[in-house]
Design a protein around this motif. Structure first.
Motif, short mmCIF file in Angstrom:
data_model
loop_
_atom_site.label_atom_id
_atom_site.label_comp_id
_atom_site.label_asym_id
_atom_site.label_seq_id
_atom_site.Cartn_x
_atom_site.Cartn_y
_atom_site.Cartn_z
N THR A 97 12.40 -26.47 -9.58
CA THR A 97 11.79 -27.21 -10.67
C THR A 97 10.66 -28.06 -10.11
O THR A 97 10.72 -28.52 -8.97
N ASP A 98 9.62 -28.23 -10.95
CA ASP A 98 8.52 -29.08 -10.54
C ASP A 98 8.70 -30.51 -11.03
O ASP A 98 7.86 -31.38 -10.79
N LYS A 99 9.76 -30.75 -11.78
CA LYS A 99 9.99 -32.07 -12.34
C LYS A 99 10.84 -32.90 -11.39
O LYS A 99 11.64 -32.38 -10.64
N GLY A 100 10.63 -34.14 -11.49
CA GLY A 100 11.45 -35.03 -10.68
C GLY A 100 10.85 -35.26 -9.29
O GLY A 100 9.82 -34.71 -8.91
N PRO A 101 11.52 -36.11 -8.50
CA PRO A 101 11.00 -36.47 -7.17
C PRO A 101 11.21 -35.38 -6.12
O PRO A 101 10.76 -35.49 -5.00
N GLY A 102 11.87 -34.34 -6.47
CA GLY A 102 12.20 -33.30 -5.49
C GLY A 102 13.59 -33.53 -4.90
O GLY A 102 14.27 -34.52 -5.17
N LEU A 103 14.00 -32.59 -4.05
CA LEU A 103 15.38 -32.59 -3.55
C LEU A 103 15.40 -32.54 -2.02
O LEU A 103 14.65 -31.77 -1.39
N GLN A 104 16.26 -33.38 -1.39
CA GLN A 104 16.54 -33.32 0.05
C GLN A 104 18.05 -33.20 0.25
O GLN A 104 18.68 -33.98 0.94
N HIS A 105 18.61 -32.16 -0.31
CA HIS A 105 20.05 -31.95 -0.28
C HIS A 105 20.47 -31.51 1.13
O HIS A 105 19.90 -30.60 1.71
N PRO A 122 16.01 -31.02 4.47
CA PRO A 122 14.57 -30.87 4.57
C PRO A 122 13.93 -32.17 5.03
O PRO A 122 14.37 -33.27 4.69
N ALA A 123 12.89 -32.05 5.83
CA ALA A 123 12.21 -33.25 6.31
C ALA A 123 11.51 -33.96 5.16
O ALA A 123 11.33 -35.19 5.22
N GLU A 124 11.12 -33.24 4.12
CA GLU A 124 10.46 -33.82 2.95
C GLU A 124 11.13 -33.23 1.69
O GLU A 124 11.67 -32.13 1.74
N PRO A 125 11.08 -33.97 0.57
CA PRO A 125 11.68 -33.44 -0.66
C PRO A 125 11.05 -32.12 -1.06
O PRO A 125 9.84 -31.93 -0.93
N LEU A 126 11.87 -31.20 -1.53
CA LEU A 126 11.41 -29.88 -1.96
C LEU A 126 11.43 -29.81 -3.50
O LEU A 126 12.21 -30.53 -4.16
N PRO A 127 10.61 -28.96 -4.08
CA PRO A 127 10.57 -28.86 -5.55
C PRO A 127 11.81 -28.15 -6.10
O PRO A 127 11.75 -27.02 -6.58
N PHE A 128 12.92 -28.81 -5.93
CA PHE A 128 14.19 -28.30 -6.47
C PHE A 128 14.95 -29.46 -7.08
O PHE A 128 14.68 -30.63 -6.77
N GLY A 129 15.89 -29.11 -7.94
CA GLY A 129 16.74 -30.12 -8.56
C GLY A 129 18.10 -29.53 -8.86
O GLY A 129 18.43 -28.40 -8.47
N TYR A 130 18.93 -30.31 -9.62
CA TYR A 130 20.27 -29.86 -9.96
C TYR A 130 20.31 -29.49 -11.46
O TYR A 130 19.75 -30.18 -12.30
#
Length: 799
Positions: A762-770, A746-754
């Motif tokens: 998830t809305d927590k954390g900096p987001g995910l760019q997997h 993704p070009a920008e972090p998405l509201p996802f995590g592990y």
């Protein structure tokens, strides 16, 4: 006894004295009685006669005839044979002319003895009747090893001659004999080989001549006819004839038969030959001063095409009128061609009027011609003929092509002989030819108007062909045709708007296809030494082609054909196209380089278009009229990724990045097919792409086990920074299988995590760019994609 001896001696003495006196006075008798009577009719002012030997039975001598110190004839040796008794009666047994030479000249096309002027025509005074009374009777005249020198303006013609002439007489008075018969055998050699036998019968009421002539080589006759040295063909001529004259030397009747065998046309444009090698050309003439019958057979024309000719007919001459009927036989005609010819003439002004008519006839079971009518008015003045020929032909039909020329008419002034300077050329009247209708497959297609004018060495022409169709077009030509068969000219087609919807029904166009544009053309042509050549330039501007849902606009080209009549263009011809729009696919600013190989084949050197912000180009390939499919490879350079996906049916795509690769395609009646084509991103160059139609993307992606992972992938594609991508194109039946392989994140972090090693929302954390790699497969109907429908099949069938 002694008395008898004295009487016998006296007799021999008297005989001796008489013989001696005869021999003494014989030269005197010859000079004063015999030779002057022989030479008196000769029209020369100098006659040199020398007698070398005289005997009771023969005179031998030489003779020279001159005119104003110019030698006309010489006889190095002549002999006159006779008996004393016949000489006293004015009769000679034989005159032998050994090795005589005669000099002749052509003056103003008239054959005369050298040094003598041509005879002037009579001025109304009737000539005296020919007299058959001669002062001396000569039984036989022999010419041995004779020579005739014929001087023309260009050369001297040499003829060797041998002749033997037997004459028959009966005495009218003691000093006059009536000529009753003649038999002459004459042969010539040198420049003209000829053999002839002539017999004549003479009565106070008239004369009858029968002759037979054989010329082994007809071409030799041209050597003794001024201006014909190269005009006659070669061949063997045999001729038999009979002529009757009245007592005043007026023609009362004639018969002539001639046969020409082994005929070979003259290299200087001979038109005729024999119908077959086994069949000689036969000519027959018979008539008198009032009528003439004739026949011709065994003759064939060579140009413009072979035509076997034959004719029979009659001419009636009375009250300065004439009429004749010609019947022309040919294997190419469905019936003998009958031509009626009528006319009149005035000997004072040398005027003639003729009319020629014919019923309709058919050539080669294909061309129907006629009825036709030709009128002519001719006048003769100062060795030139001025004529005006008018005529008309109702129709000329070509049954095979379904082509008809209707209402043909012409009016043409002509001055003969052709090739001579014209009288006041600036005042020469112009002629014309018109074809009111050219009808093709039942449709009135065009009219033709031709302007004609004679020039000193041929005819100049201007031609105007005007369309009778809904499309207004006009073709104009100018040029000249010359006596030697050469011709030159040029043609121009003015700028003409064309529209396939307004074309006649006999021009087939593909179904649901229309074309509009402006065309123009220029051409020059020559026909020199029987070889055609020329140059043609065709132009097309503002062309627009519409076929079903495909539109091509802004078509323009100029094609040069430098080597007519060969349909072969110069290399590097250019056609430009502004836009090709077929369904979603749009090509811009096209340039096609090509050359036309022949009537059936086009060689595509290169084609280049702008597509999806980049370029596509094809290699060289050959297009043929009988092709049932077209195979080509499109080489793609820097195509915009998102624009390409839009045109191939992947909706709502945006972004950057470019693709390169190749797309092998095949176009046939079945449609457009792709064969393992691929495009890939430029190595080392990344980009951003946004797939906004997630529903279409879900259908193209394989099943993913976890819903969170699928959601992550869909949201990532909304704004995806790819590292590389590859598109594959393959046809399966009527569908296009489009596979997209893409790698990135993704070009920008998405509201996802592990969670527990799995991607979760998830809305927590900096987001995910997997980082992810996706394979998407799309099945797209090609017919809907390019919107070609049935038009492509129709187009391929019309090629």
């Amino acid at each position: 006894m002694k008395r008898k001896i004295r009487i016998l001696k006296s007799f021999f003495l008297i005989f001796f004295i008489v013989t001696l006196l005869f021999l003494i006075f014989l030269p005197f008798l010859c000079d004063t009685y015999l030779l002057p009577r022989l030479l008196e009719p000769l029209p020369f002012n100098q006659k040199e006669l020398s007698i070398s030997r005289v005997s009771p039975w023969k005179i031998r001598g030489t003779l020279r005839l001159m005119q104003d110190d110019v030698l006309v004839a010489s006889i190095p040796r002549f002999e006159i044979h006779y008996s004393p008794s016949s000489l006293l009666k004015g009769q000679l047994d034989t005159i032998l002319l050994d090795s005589p030479t005669v000099n002749l000249s052509y003056i103003d096309k008239t054959l005369v003895s050298t040094g003598l002027p041509p005879k002037t025509s009579s001025t109304g005074k009737q000539s005296d009747p020919f007299s058959l009374a001669l002062p001396i009777a000569v039984e036989t005249i022999i010419i041995r090893n004779g020579h005739i020198a014929l001087q023309t303006e260009a050369t001297t013609i040499d003829l060797a001659i041998d002749a033997k002439i037997h004459l028959g007489f009966w005495p009218r008075t003691e000093q006059s004999y009536q000529l009753t018969s003649m038999t002459a055998h004459i042969s010539t050699g040198g420049d003209l080989e000829l053999y002839s036998q002539t017999t004549g019968t003479f009565t106070p009421q008239g004369m009858l001549f029968n002759t037979e002539v054989n010329v082994p080589n007809l071409h030799d006759l041209g050597k003794v006819i001024p201006g014909k040295q190269k005009a006659l063909p070669t061949g063997a001529l045999t001729m038999k004839g009979q002529v009757t004259l009245d007592a005043k030397m007026r023609l009362t009747g004639y018969q002539l038969t001639a046969a020409i065998d082994s005929l070979t046309p003259s290299p200087k444009g001979g038109l005729f030959t024999q119908t077959s090698a086994e069949r000689a050309i036969q000519i027959r003439l018979e008539g008198d001063t009032k009528s003439l019958t004739y026949s011709l057979s065994g003759l064939s024309s060579q140009q413009p095409y072979r035509l076997d000719l034959g004719a029979t007919g009659a001419v009636q001459l009375s009250d300065n009128n004439y009429s004749t009927t010609l019947i022309v036989h040919s294997s190419r005609l469905d019936q003998p061609l009958t031509v009626a010819l009528n006319g009149s003439f005035d000997l004072g002004d040398l005027l003639a009027d003729l009319q020629l008519t014919s019923d309709a006839f058919t050539i080669d079971k294909r061309f129907s011609v006629g009825p036709l009518k030709i009128n002519g008015i001719c006048s003769y003045k100062k060795e030139k003929i001025t004529a005006k020929i008018t005529g008309s032909i109702a129709t000329i039909k070509d049954a095979v092509q379904d082509l008809t020329l209707a209402d043909i008419s012409w009016d043409m002034p002509i001055q003969l002989p052709l090739g001579q300077p014209l009288n006041q050329p600036q005042k020469q009247k112009k002629g014309w030819l018109k074809i009111q209708s050219i009808r093709y497959k039942g449709v009135d297609t065009a009219t033709v108007g031709v302007g004609l004018q004679q020039i000193s060495n041929g005819i100049s022409f201007t031609t105007n062909l005007r369309s009778q169709l809904e499309i207004e077009a006009e073709l104009q030509c100018t040029g000249s045709a010359y006596l030697n068969g050469d011709a030159t000219g040029s043609c121009t087609l003015a700028d003409t708007s064309i529209d396939t919807q307004r074309l006649p029904s006999y021009i087939n166009t593909p179904e649901d296809t229309t074309f509009t544009g402006n065309v123009s053309a220029e051409a020059t042509f020559e026909f020199i030494d029987k070889k055609p050549s020329g140059r043609l330039t065709l132009r097309l501007a503002n062309g627009e082609l519409t076929s079903d849902k495909t539109t091509i606009t802004g078509i323009a080209t100029q094609i040069s054909f430098p080597d007519l009549p060969h349909i072969r263009s110069a290399p590097g011809q250019l056609a430009s196209i502004d836009l090709i729009e077929s369904g979603r696919v749009k090509l811009h600013n096209g340039h096609i380089f090509f050359r036309i190989e022949n009537e059936q084949q086009l060689f595509l050197e290169k084609a280049r278009f702008s597509w999806c912000g980049g370029k596509i180009e094809t290699g060289s390939l050959t297009l043929g009229a009988n092709m049932n499919k077209l195979e080509a490879t499109l080489y793609c350079d820097r195509l915009n990724f998102s624009e390409l996906l839009k045109q191939f049916g992947v909706e709502d795509t945006e972004g950057q990045g470019s693709l390169n690769g190749r797309l092998p395609i095949k176009i046939s009646e079945r449609g457009i097919h792709f064969d393992d084509g691929f495009l890939f991103s430029t190595p080392g160059t990344s980009g951003i792409v946004r797939f906004n139609n997630t529903q279409q993307l879900r259908q193209g992606m394989p099943a993913i086990g976890q819903t969170a992972t699928l959601d992550y992938s869909m949201k990532a594609l909304n704004n995806f920074a790819y590292n590389w991508t590859k598109l594959s194109f393959t046809s399966e039946q009527d569908d296009l299988l489009l596979t997209i392989e893409i790698d990135g994140k993704p070009a920008e972090p998405l509201p996802f995590g592990y969670k527990d090693g799995q991607i979760v929302a998830t809305d927590k954390g900096p987001g995910l760019q997997h980082p992810i790699r996706l394979d998407m497969n799309f099945r797209l109907p090609l017919q809907n994609l390019f919107r070609y429908g049935k038009s492509l099949q129709s187009l391929m069938e019309k090629m």
